[in-house]
Design a protein around this motif. Structure first.
Motif, PDB file in Angstrom:
ATOM      1  N   MET A 288       0.826  -1.291  -0.007  1.00  0.00           N
ATOM      2  CA  MET A 288      -0.073  -0.269   0.010  1.00  0.00           C
ATOM      3  C   MET A 288       0.913   1.231  -0.008  1.00  0.00           C
ATOM      4  N   LEU A 289       1.798   1.172   0.655  1.00  0.00           N
ATOM      5  CA  LEU A 289       2.835   2.336   0.798  1.00  0.00           C
ATOM      6  C   LEU A 289       3.610   2.794  -0.510  1.00  0.00           C
ATOM      7  N   ASP A 290       3.810   1.590  -1.276  1.00  0.00           N
ATOM      8  CA  ASP A 290       4.356   1.794  -2.621  1.00  0.00           C
ATOM      9  C   ASP A 290       3.286   2.372  -3.573  1.00  0.00           C
ATOM     10  N   LEU A 291       2.074   2.086  -3.466  1.00  0.00           N
ATOM     11  CA  LEU A 291       1.099   2.851  -4.219  1.00  0.00           C
ATOM     12  C   LEU A 291       0.777   4.206  -3.998  1.00  0.00           C
ATOM     13  N   PHE A 292       0.718   4.133  -2.640  1.00  0.00           N
ATOM     14  CA  PHE A 292       0.554   5.809  -2.166  1.00  0.00           C
ATOM     15  C   PHE A 292       1.568   6.636  -2.769  1.00  0.00           C
ATOM     16  N   ALA A 293       2.967   6.173  -2.450  1.00  0.00           N
ATOM     17  CA  ALA A 293       4.123   6.926  -2.790  1.00  0.00           C
ATOM     18  C   ALA A 293       4.231   7.410  -4.203  1.00  0.00           C
ATOM     19  N   ALA A 294       3.716   6.317  -4.910  1.00  0.00           N
ATOM     20  CA  ALA A 294       3.511   6.587  -6.643  1.00  0.00           C
ATOM     21  C   ALA A 294       2.638   7.824  -7.032  1.00  0.00           C
ATOM     22  N   ASN A 295       1.532   7.829  -6.153  1.00  0.00           N
ATOM     23  CA  ASN A 295       0.536   8.822  -6.569  1.00  0.00           C
ATOM     24  C   ASN A 295       0.857  10.172  -6.043  1.00  0.00           C
ATOM     25  N   MET A 296       1.499   9.809  -4.831  1.00  0.00           N
ATOM     26  CA  MET A 296       1.701  11.252  -3.904  1.00  0.00           C
ATOM     27  C   MET A 296       2.649  12.187  -4.686  1.00  0.00           C
ATOM     28  N   ARG A 297       3.639  11.615  -5.552  1.00  0.00           N
ATOM     29  CA  ARG A 297       4.608  12.585  -6.428  1.00  0.00           C
ATOM     30  C   ARG A 297       3.769  13.356  -7.211  1.00  0.00           C
ATOM     31  N   GLY A 298       2.617  12.736  -7.934  1.00  0.00           N
ATOM     32  CA  GLY A 298       1.768  13.537  -8.899  1.00  0.00           C
ATOM     33  C   GLY A 298       1.117  14.440  -8.379  1.00  0.00           C
ATOM     34  N   ALA A 299       0.644  14.242  -6.912  1.00  0.00           N
ATOM     35  CA  ALA A 299      -0.053  15.401  -6.216  1.00  0.00           C
ATOM     36  C   ALA A 299       0.542  16.352  -5.574  1.00  0.00           C
ATOM     37  N   GLY A 300       2.120  16.334  -5.840  1.00  0.00           N
ATOM     38  CA  GLY A 300       3.155  17.376  -5.294  1.00  0.00           C
ATOM     39  C   GLY A 300       3.431  17.229  -3.826  1.00  0.00           C
ATOM     40  N   LEU A 301       3.237  16.053  -3.461  1.00  0.00           N
ATOM     41  CA  LEU A 301       3.887  15.734  -2.184  1.00  0.00           C
ATOM     42  C   LEU A 301       5.358  15.222  -2.178  1.00  0.00           C
ATOM     43  N   THR A 302       6.167  15.759  -1.428  1.00  0.00           N
ATOM     44  CA  THR A 302       7.781  15.326  -1.293  1.00  0.00           C
ATOM     45  C   THR A 302       8.034  14.719  -0.090  1.00  0.00           C
ATOM     46  N   GLU A 303       8.625  13.709   0.085  1.00  0.00           N
ATOM     47  CA  GLU A 303       8.803  13.410   1.690  1.00  0.00           C
ATOM     48  C   GLU A 303      10.221  14.159   2.077  1.00  0.00           C
ATOM     49  N   GLY A 304       9.925  14.489   3.450  1.00  0.00           N
ATOM     50  CA  GLY A 304      10.760  15.106   4.195  1.00  0.00           C
ATOM     51  C   GLY A 304      11.892  14.249   4.766  1.00  0.00           C
ATOM     52  N   ALA A 305      12.815  15.123   5.438  1.00  0.00           N
ATOM     53  CA  ALA A 305      13.972  14.161   6.176  1.00  0.00           C
ATOM     54  C   ALA A 305      13.306  13.238   7.219  1.00  0.00           C
ATOM     55  N   PRO A 306      13.568  11.937   7.246  1.00  0.00           N
ATOM     56  CA  PRO A 306      13.304  11.155   8.134  1.00  0.00           C
ATOM     57  C   PRO A 306      13.497  11.545   9.819  1.00  0.00           C
ATOM     58  N   ILE A 307      12.313  11.484  10.713  1.00  0.00           N
ATOM     59  CA  ILE A 307      12.644  11.644  12.153  1.00  0.00           C
ATOM     60  C   ILE A 307      12.165  10.421  13.136  1.00  0.00           C
TER      61      ILE A 307
END
Ligand SMILES: [Zn+2]
Ligand SMILES: [Zn+2]
Length: 389
Positions: A288-307
């Motif tokens: 599910m995370l891989d699917l979310f990640a693929a769609n998230m980029r098109g929606a303009g979300l970029t991952e931040g630094a891990p915490i």
């Protein structure tokens, strides 16, 4: 025919004034867990207007709801909403944005109903995340029984695909001793406060021997009635958190053993009350995370630094222990801003929160569509879940 993602994006754009009103209204009228009558009403009404069949009070919880769109035999994918506030500081956890992005994702999917693959979309309203364990009640009542996988987002100061959540067991430790004059007849007393202090100190010592991803924290809730009376009763509350269910229970047992030792040392009796809602750690679902990640980029979300060291707990963890579930963190506030603060509450209605809500709604809508379109993915998520038990 325009691309699905374009249709979904334009539907969310069209609905933006309505969605904005929903999250602003929820924010302006913060309701505590199990009292979210208005939020539940606004969200249910919105979903009903989009063509969802809406049931309120599902699972025997008054302020829970479930909106369903059914297009035939196929997988059931749930999008979860939270909408409870915190005492005193309102929507400092941004649940108004969680709720609205879930409802917005549902609305976007309703708009492409004719193109939807066969299956069921459920938008489930889950009350009382802040300690009340609404999702635990819904799990017990069977609300998730026919759900194949579930997703939600949580607002944060940055976007993070997967953030671990610790399991948490809470307990109240009450000691009973014997009252006596603290100066004239101290030897007649049995000091319950001593037992609490002894427990607190034993727990403090124990911390050196626990793994760095565990947490133990507590407060003294009763330390006696007056300084000239040997306290006959005293109590403390401790929370124990760990990244695995077995270590979580192990840690709670160790704290309980410390309290039992203190009772013995002081001659007090001890009553331990384990609180009802136990939040379990978050399992991850790579599929599910891989699917979310693929769609998230098109929606303009970029991952931040891990915490990896900012670790909390939530009842979405319990859901993730019964079905594949994800809770990506989505930036709705400036980087570095802590949650459960008044600043975060202010941020939860600002433009950054609106942008996060829109991007999250699009990403969840597309991810839900992908799961329905390819039941093999749902099966892969369930296989992965079964393997990681
Ligand atoms: Zn919170
Ligand atoms: Zn929260």
């Amino acid at each position: 025919m325009p691309m699905l993602s374009t249709v979904i994006a334009s539907r969310i754009r069209d609905l933006l004034p309505e969605l904005e009103r929903v999250y602003t209204d929820i924010h302006a009228h913060p309701e505590l867990g199990y009292q979210e009558v208005q939020a539940c009403g606004w969200l249910s009404d919105f979903l009903a207007r989009q063509g969802f069949k809406v049931e309120k009070g599902v699972g025997g919880v008054d302020t829970a709801f479930r909106g369903t769109i059914e297009t035939g035999d196929g997988p059931t994918v749930a999008i979860l909403c939270e909408y409870d506030a915190l005492p005193g500081i309102g929507h400092a956890c941004g649940h108004n944005i969680i709720a609205t992005s879930g409802a917005g994702a549902g609305a976007a999917l309703a708009a492409v109903r004719a193109q939807l693959p066969k299956g069921r979309i459920q938008v489930i309203g889950t009350p009382a995340e802040e300690g009340g364990g609404g999702k635990i009640k819904l799990i017990k009542a069977g609300v998730f029984q026919d759900v194949d996988c579930a997703m939600m987002i949580h607002g944060f100061d940055r976007t993070i695909l997967h953030q671990d959540l610790l399991g948490i067991v809470r307990g109240t430790f009450e000691f009973s001793g014997k009252a006596s004059h603290a100066s004239a007849d101290p030897w007649e007393g049995v000091n319950a406060l001593d037992a609490v202090i002894q427990t607190y100190n034993a727990v403090s010592m124990m911390r050196q021997q626990v793994r760095p991803d565990c947490r133990i924290h507590g407060i003294i809730t009763n330390g006696g009635a007056a300084a000239n009376i040997i306290p006959e009763s005293a109590s403390a509350i401790f929370y124990t958190r760990a990244p695995r269910i077995d270590t979580m229970w192990d840690l709670f047992k160790r704290v309980t053993a410390a309290a039992e030792g203190a009772a013995k040392a002081t001659g007090c009796t001890l009553k331990v009350t384990q609180h009802e809602s136990v939040y379990e750690p978050m399992k991850s679902s790579r599929v599910m995370l891989d699917l979310f990640a693929a769609n998230m980029r098109g929606a303009g979300l970029t991952e931040g630094a891990p915490i990896p060291d900012r670790l909390g707990s939530s009842d979405i963890g319990n859901v993730s222990q019964v079905i594949p579930a994800i809770q990506p963190m989505v930036a709705i506030a400036p980087t570095g801003m802590a949650i459960h603060t008044r600043e975060f509450a202010d941020a939860a209605v600002k433009p950054l929160a609106r942008a996060g809500m829109v991007a999250a709604a699009k990403t969840m809508a597309l991810t839900t569509f992908d799961l329905l379109a390819e039941p093999a993915r749902v099966k892969a998520a369930k296989d992965e879940f079964a393997r990681s038990r």
